[in-house]
Write a protein that holds these residues in place. Sequence first.
Motif, mmCIF file in Angstrom:
data_model
loop_
_atom_site.group_PDB
_atom_site.id
_atom_site.type_symbol
_atom_site.label_atom_id
_atom_site.label_comp_id
_atom_site.label_asym_id
_atom_site.label_seq_id
_atom_site.Cartn_x
_atom_site.Cartn_y
_atom_site.Cartn_z
ATOM 1 N N PRO A 290 0.730 -1.306 0.018
ATOM 2 C CA PRO A 290 0.029 0.050 -0.092
ATOM 3 C C PRO A 290 0.892 1.416 0.001
ATOM 4 N N LYS A 291 2.018 1.170 0.529
ATOM 5 C CA LYS A 291 2.709 2.330 0.613
ATOM 6 C C LYS A 291 3.788 2.493 -0.596
ATOM 7 N N ASN A 292 3.711 1.600 -1.511
ATOM 8 C CA ASN A 292 4.661 1.484 -2.786
ATOM 9 C C ASN A 292 4.186 2.498 -3.768
ATOM 10 N N LYS A 293 4.478 3.591 -4.110
ATOM 11 C CA LYS A 293 4.050 4.535 -4.896
ATOM 12 C C LYS A 293 4.053 3.890 -6.419
ATOM 13 N N ILE A 294 5.188 3.227 -6.896
ATOM 14 C CA ILE A 294 5.056 2.722 -8.130
ATOM 15 C C ILE A 294 4.086 1.739 -8.399
ATOM 16 N N VAL A 295 3.795 0.745 -7.274
ATOM 17 C CA VAL A 295 2.996 -0.255 -7.496
ATOM 18 C C VAL A 295 1.516 0.373 -7.680
ATOM 19 N N ASN A 296 1.215 1.261 -6.719
ATOM 20 C CA ASN A 296 -0.094 2.002 -6.545
ATOM 21 C C ASN A 296 -0.455 2.801 -7.858
ATOM 22 N N TRP A 297 0.854 3.354 -8.464
ATOM 23 C CA TRP A 297 0.466 4.338 -9.581
ATOM 24 C C TRP A 297 0.207 3.329 -10.864
ATOM 25 N N TYR A 298 0.896 2.321 -11.006
ATOM 26 C CA TYR A 298 0.783 1.344 -12.397
ATOM 27 C C TYR A 298 -0.391 0.544 -12.397
ATOM 28 N N THR A 299 -0.688 -0.136 -10.945
ATOM 29 C CA THR A 299 -1.753 -1.090 -10.908
ATOM 30 C C THR A 299 -3.097 -0.292 -10.890
ATOM 31 N N GLY A 300 -3.152 0.872 -10.970
ATOM 32 C CA GLY A 300 -4.210 1.541 -10.755
ATOM 33 C C GLY A 300 -5.167 1.386 -9.352
ATOM 34 N N GLY A 301 -4.281 1.383 -8.447
ATOM 35 C CA GLY A 301 -4.824 1.308 -7.310
ATOM 36 C C GLY A 301 -5.389 -0.068 -6.821
ATOM 37 N N LEU A 302 -5.155 -1.063 -7.603
ATOM 38 C CA LEU A 302 -5.695 -2.578 -7.414
ATOM 39 C C LEU A 302 -4.781 -3.076 -6.260
ATOM 40 N N ASN A 303 -3.893 -2.609 -5.764
ATOM 41 C CA ASN A 303 -3.318 -3.105 -4.580
ATOM 42 C C ASN A 303 -4.127 -2.550 -3.397
ATOM 43 N N HIS A 304 -4.959 -1.653 -3.442
ATOM 44 C CA HIS A 304 -5.833 -1.213 -2.437
ATOM 45 C C HIS A 304 -7.061 -1.942 -2.763
ATOM 46 N N GLN A 305 -7.298 -3.226 -2.827
ATOM 47 C CA GLN A 305 -8.317 -3.929 -3.244
ATOM 48 C C GLN A 305 -9.606 -3.989 -2.230
ATOM 49 N N ILE A 306 -9.338 -3.655 -0.986
ATOM 50 C CA ILE A 306 -10.170 -3.632 -0.050
ATOM 51 C C ILE A 306 -11.152 -2.526 -0.202
ATOM 52 N N GLU A 307 -10.604 -1.263 -0.335
ATOM 53 C CA GLU A 307 -11.075 -0.056 -0.595
ATOM 54 C C GLU A 307 -12.021 -0.273 -1.981
ATOM 55 N N HIS A 308 -11.557 -0.797 -3.136
ATOM 56 C CA HIS A 308 -12.010 -0.910 -4.290
ATOM 57 C C HIS A 308 -13.261 -1.882 -4.283
ATOM 58 N N HIS A 309 -13.126 -2.893 -3.443
ATOM 59 C CA HIS A 309 -14.430 -3.647 -3.270
ATOM 60 C C HIS A 309 -15.580 -2.996 -2.678
ATOM 61 N N ILE A 310 -15.142 -2.315 -1.550
ATOM 62 C CA ILE A 310 -16.262 -1.737 -0.603
ATOM 63 C C ILE A 310 -16.887 -0.357 -1.377
ATOM 64 N N PHE A 311 -15.679 0.313 -2.243
ATOM 65 C CA PHE A 311 -16.324 1.627 -2.845
ATOM 66 C C PHE A 311 -15.849 1.436 -4.429
ATOM 67 N N PRO A 312 -16.200 0.421 -5.224
ATOM 68 C CA PRO A 312 -16.135 0.285 -6.401
ATOM 69 C C PRO A 312 -16.431 1.560 -7.448
ATOM 70 N N ASN A 313 -17.325 2.319 -6.913
ATOM 71 C CA ASN A 313 -17.784 3.585 -7.734
ATOM 72 C C ASN A 313 -16.809 4.757 -7.434
ATOM 73 N N ILE A 314 -15.762 4.652 -6.630
ATOM 74 C CA ILE A 314 -14.872 5.803 -6.343
ATOM 75 C C ILE A 314 -13.534 5.469 -7.061
ATOM 76 N N SER A 315 -12.826 6.599 -7.972
ATOM 77 C CA SER A 315 -11.994 6.138 -8.713
ATOM 78 C C SER A 315 -10.610 5.829 -7.715
ATOM 79 N N HIS A 316 -9.705 5.126 -8.221
ATOM 80 C CA HIS A 316 -8.776 4.445 -7.767
ATOM 81 C C HIS A 316 -7.540 5.627 -6.977
ATOM 82 N N ILE A 317 -7.628 6.728 -7.729
ATOM 83 C CA ILE A 317 -6.603 7.827 -7.245
ATOM 84 C C ILE A 317 -6.927 8.127 -6.119
ATOM 85 N N HIS A 318 -8.141 7.796 -5.230
ATOM 86 C CA HIS A 318 -8.311 8.214 -3.871
ATOM 87 C C HIS A 318 -8.152 7.170 -2.850
ATOM 88 N N TYR A 319 -7.939 6.089 -3.239
ATOM 89 C CA TYR A 319 -7.828 4.792 -2.417
ATOM 90 C C TYR A 319 -6.842 5.041 -1.446
#
Length: 364
Positions: A290-319
Motif C-alpha cells: 500500500p505504501k509503494n508509490k510505483i505499484v500503486n500508480w501502475y496497478t491503478g490502485g488495485l493493490n488497494h483491493q479492500i477499498e475498491h471492493h467496498i467502494f467500486p464507484n470511487i476512482s482508484h486515485i483516492h484509495y
Amino acid sequence: MIKQTPLFSKTDSLKFFRTLNKRVNDYFKENNIKKTGNWKLHMKTIIMFSIFLIPYFLILTISMPLWIHLLMTILIGVGMAGVGMNVMHDGNHGAYSSKPWLNKIMGGSMYILAGNVYNWQVQHNVLHHTYTNIHGHDEDLDAGRIIRFTEHAKWSPVHRFQQYYSIFLYGLLTFNWAITTDFRQMRRYIKRKLSYGEFPSPFKLWTTLVITKIIYFALWLILPMLLGIVWWEVLLGFFIMHYTAGLILSVVFQLAHVVEDIHHPQPDDNGELENTWAVHQLYTTANFAPKNKIVNWYTGGLNHQIEHHIFPNISHIHYSKIGEIVKQTAMECNLPYYEFKTMRSAVYSHFKHLKEMGQKPAIA
C-alpha cells in the motif's frame, strides 16, 4: 448446473458499513473533491495509452531488427495491462468521470484490449464484486480443472505441482479473451440473462462481439502483414504482447483474493452467508504494497483491493487516502483488514497458498 444465489446476512450489529460510508462521504465533502478521477487520472491515461500504442505504430512504420520488434511487443503488453488497470477498469465502474459518456468511452477501451465490455461487466462488476471468493459464483476462482484456488474446488493429482506451472498459465489470460473466452462467456451469460444494468438485446450483443473481434484482429494481425511484416513475426509479437499483459494482470488479480488467510466462504444449507456484503469483502480481500508509490500508480490502485471492493464507484486515485479511514473503522469494529506490506510478501503468500491447495484433501 447453476447454484442457488447466496444471500448475505442483513444483521450487522457493529454497523460497520454505515459508519464507514459516512466517514468516507465526509472526507470528500470536507475536502471538496469529487469521487471520480481528476487531472492525475487524465495524465495517467495519456501515459498508459502512449506506452500501449506508440510502440505499435513504430513497428508499423519503421524497419527494425527482430529483437527490437519483440522488445516493443513486451512494452505494448505493459501498456496494455496499464490501460486495463487504470483506464478501462475505472471507466466500466463509472468511476473515471462524473460524465456517463466519458465513462462509456474509457470503459470501451476494453475492445482494443481484446475483451468485451458486456462480458467484463458481468464477470467483474456483477459476479466478482457481489460474490467475492464464493466458489461456484465468483468466476475469478474458476481456472478450469488445471488450477485449484480454493478448498471447495475438486482436487486432482496434477494440482500437486500447480505452484510451479501456474505462473506459465497466467500469461494466457488476455490471449484466451481474444480467442475463446468472450464467446463462451457471452453464450453463458445470455442464457442466464445476466447483465450490469438493463439486459441488452442478445442480437446486439453478438453483433458487437463479432464486429469488434474482426476489427481487433484486423488491426493487430492483418494490418501488420499487409504492411510487409512477415506472418510468423506478427504472430510471435502478438503472442508476446498478450503473454506480457496476461501475466501482469493475472498476478495482480491473484494477490488480492488468492493468498493465505483470505476466506472462501460458502452459504449454509439455507443459502445464507454469515456476514453482510461489506463485511464479507473484508474477509475475502487483501491489500498489498500500500505504501509503494510505483505499484500503486501502475496497478491503478488495485493493490488497494479492500477499498475498491467496498467502494467500486470511487476512482482508484483516492484509495490511498480513504484506505486510512477503512482500516481504522475495521479495527474499531474488531473486523479484519488483511494487508501485505510488500508485493514480494504477497507473491510469496499466493504461491504458498497454491501449494496448500495442491495437497490432497484429508478424508473427513
